[in-house]
Design an enzyme around this catalytic site. Structure first.
Site: not given
Ligand code: GDP
Ligand code: IMO
Ligand code: MG
Length: 423
Positions: A13, A332-333, A16, A224, A302-303, A412, A38-41
């Site tokens: 997370d 960084g924000d 990517k 991942q 959503g965890r 970013s 399992n990925a969420g991009h």
């Protein structure tokens, strides 16, 4: 032409999806090489947020081919849902989204096995996304798996039935209380397989070989992060694939001599979702602020994410294992507003100071040693040039570059495509 890689250097997370989307204009082909849903991009542009699980993050660019490589595990059910979500964008999936025949399929019973295995572990559970990843890779290495290419054969349903029956016996063995309606799951699965079959299946290693010969540019998209790698992650609290650079070679059929740039992406702090050790984890207000400001909730489950200071010991380890040539610092924000920032530069390990990532980083062995830095207050989210960044943030960046010995080429400052500063 060479192949470039983009990988997460922490526990996933890192951002990517956003960066692959930003870089896609420079590439002809974007290829996922490992992991599965399992990925969420997450990608954000024109005020819309998209979350992709199996489909590579270059899919919104008209000219890019998106390839799901042999190292990926595909759940047809989730894949179909992803396609449906993208229906309104008129993407020519048949032309633009290619699937490796050698990619393995996640069956409904793989998901059930994942749930049964986790339930049987009690407190020692991995915190899996329960997408069936572990059991599918186990069947792959155990030489029992079903591959995309098998869907083109007449006998695949018989092979499906025998693998399903074996899985059902294994689920009984776990003796875990999980409820399911297999008939319903299978109806959905077979329907989704038909949708998957409308896409183009290819011998992807040959496709990529020819693409390289004809001068096409290729970006391999990791899922991942390095600390979840099956070998180099915080085992057993890891995923079941090679998330590090070598995974792109096995997951696409690209030779190590063909890899050029290795883009390593990290958050300006650290997060983790699921179980497992996390030396710089915070349980105080600072961690709560990172979670809230960074909107640290999983794109797949959503965890809430566990949050903590940047761990340079772990980051250096990931830079070395992957041979990172360029770094990208995300979010960084989110650190704006802290008076003081801490960066972990060493561990106190069993009473001794060490600077490398040891075999075991459980809390009883490891205590982080911090270097403190001055924070910054400015709102970074509208900044577009390095010269606008506050001096304290530049100091933070220079400190990390000195420690990691690799330049930070992208900073970013927000989730949108445009909130990206090139250096
Ligand atoms: P991935 O799995 O590595 O693609 O990352 P995820 O999409 O799971 O999680 C990254 C989250 O951070 C997403 O919600 C992004 O929209 C968001 N994000 C990415 N870059 C930035 C950034 O620089 N600042 C902020 N505030 N959010 C970001
Ligand atoms: P992206 O690509 C963050 C974590 C799970 C769990 C462990 C094993 O979005 O960065 P699995 O489902 O693979 O059996 O889970 O790995 N995990 C991730 N954490 N980002 C991910 O992917 C993850 N994929 C798996 O939370 O701790
Ligand atoms: Mg994610």
């Amino acid at each position: 032409m060479a192949v470039d890689l983009l990988l997460g250097l922490q526990w996933g997370d890192e951002g990517k999806g956003k960066i692959v989307d930003v870089l896609t204009k420079d590439y002809d082909i974007i290829a996922r090489f490992q992991g599965g849903p399992n990925a969420g991009h997450t990608l954000e542009f024109d005020g819309i947020k998209h979350v992709l699980h199996t489909i590579p993050s270059g899919i919104f660019h008209e000219d890019a081919i998106n390839l799901v490589g042999n190292g990926v595990v595909i759940d047809p059910v989730i894949f179909k849902r992803e396609l449906n979500n993208l229906e309104q964008y008129n993407i020519d999936f048949k032309e633009k989204l290619l699937i490796s025949r050698k990619a393995h399929l996640i069956l409904p019973t793989h998901r059930l096995l994942d749930a049964a295995s986790e339930a049987s572990k009690g407190k020692a559970k991995i915190g899996s996304t329960l997408k069936g990843i572990g059991p599918t890779y186990m069947d792959k290495t155990g030489r029992n798996g079903i591959r995309v290419g098998d869907l083109e054969l007449d006998d695949w349903k018989e092979r499906y039935n025998s693998l399903r029956d074996k899985h059902l016996a294994m689920i009984d063995f776990y003796n875990a209380e999980i409820e399911y309606d297999l008939t319903e799951l299978e109806v959905e699965f077979f329907k989704s397989v038909e949708t998957l079959k409308t896409l183009t299946f290819i011998d992807s290693e040959e496709y990529l070989h020819q693409a390289q010969r004809t001068g096409k540019t290729i970006l391999a998209e990791g899922a991942q992060g390095s600390l979840l790698d099956i070998d180099f992650g915080t085992y057993p609290y890891v995923t079941s694939s090679t998330t590090t650079a070598a995974g792109a070679c096995t997951g696409l059929g690209v030779a190590p001599t063909k890899i050029k740039e290795v883009f390593g992406i990290f958050k300006a702090y650290t997060t983790r979702v699921g179980s497992g050790p996390f030396p710089t984890e915070l349980f105080d207000e600072a961690g709560e602020i990172m979670g809230r400001v960074g909107n640290e909730f999983g794109a797949t489950t959503g965890r809430p994410h566990r949050c903590g200071w940047l761990d340079l010991v772990a980051l250096k380890y990931a830079v070395h294992v992957n041979g990172v040539t360029q770094l990208m610092m995300m979010k960084g924000d989110v650190l704006s507003g802290f008076d003081t920032l801490k960066v972990c530069t060493a561990y106190k390990y069993k009473g001794e100071r060490i600077e490398h990532f040891p075999y075991n980083i459980e809390a009883e062995n490891v205590e982080p040693v911090y270097t403190e830095m001055k924070g910054w207050k400015a709102d970074l989210t509208k900044m577009t040039k390095e010269s606008e960044l506050p001096q304290e943030m530049l100091d933070y960046i220079h400190f990390l570059e000195k420690e990691l010995e690799v330049p930070i080429k992208i900073v970013s400052v927000g989730p949108d495509r445009k909130q990206t500063i090139l250096r």
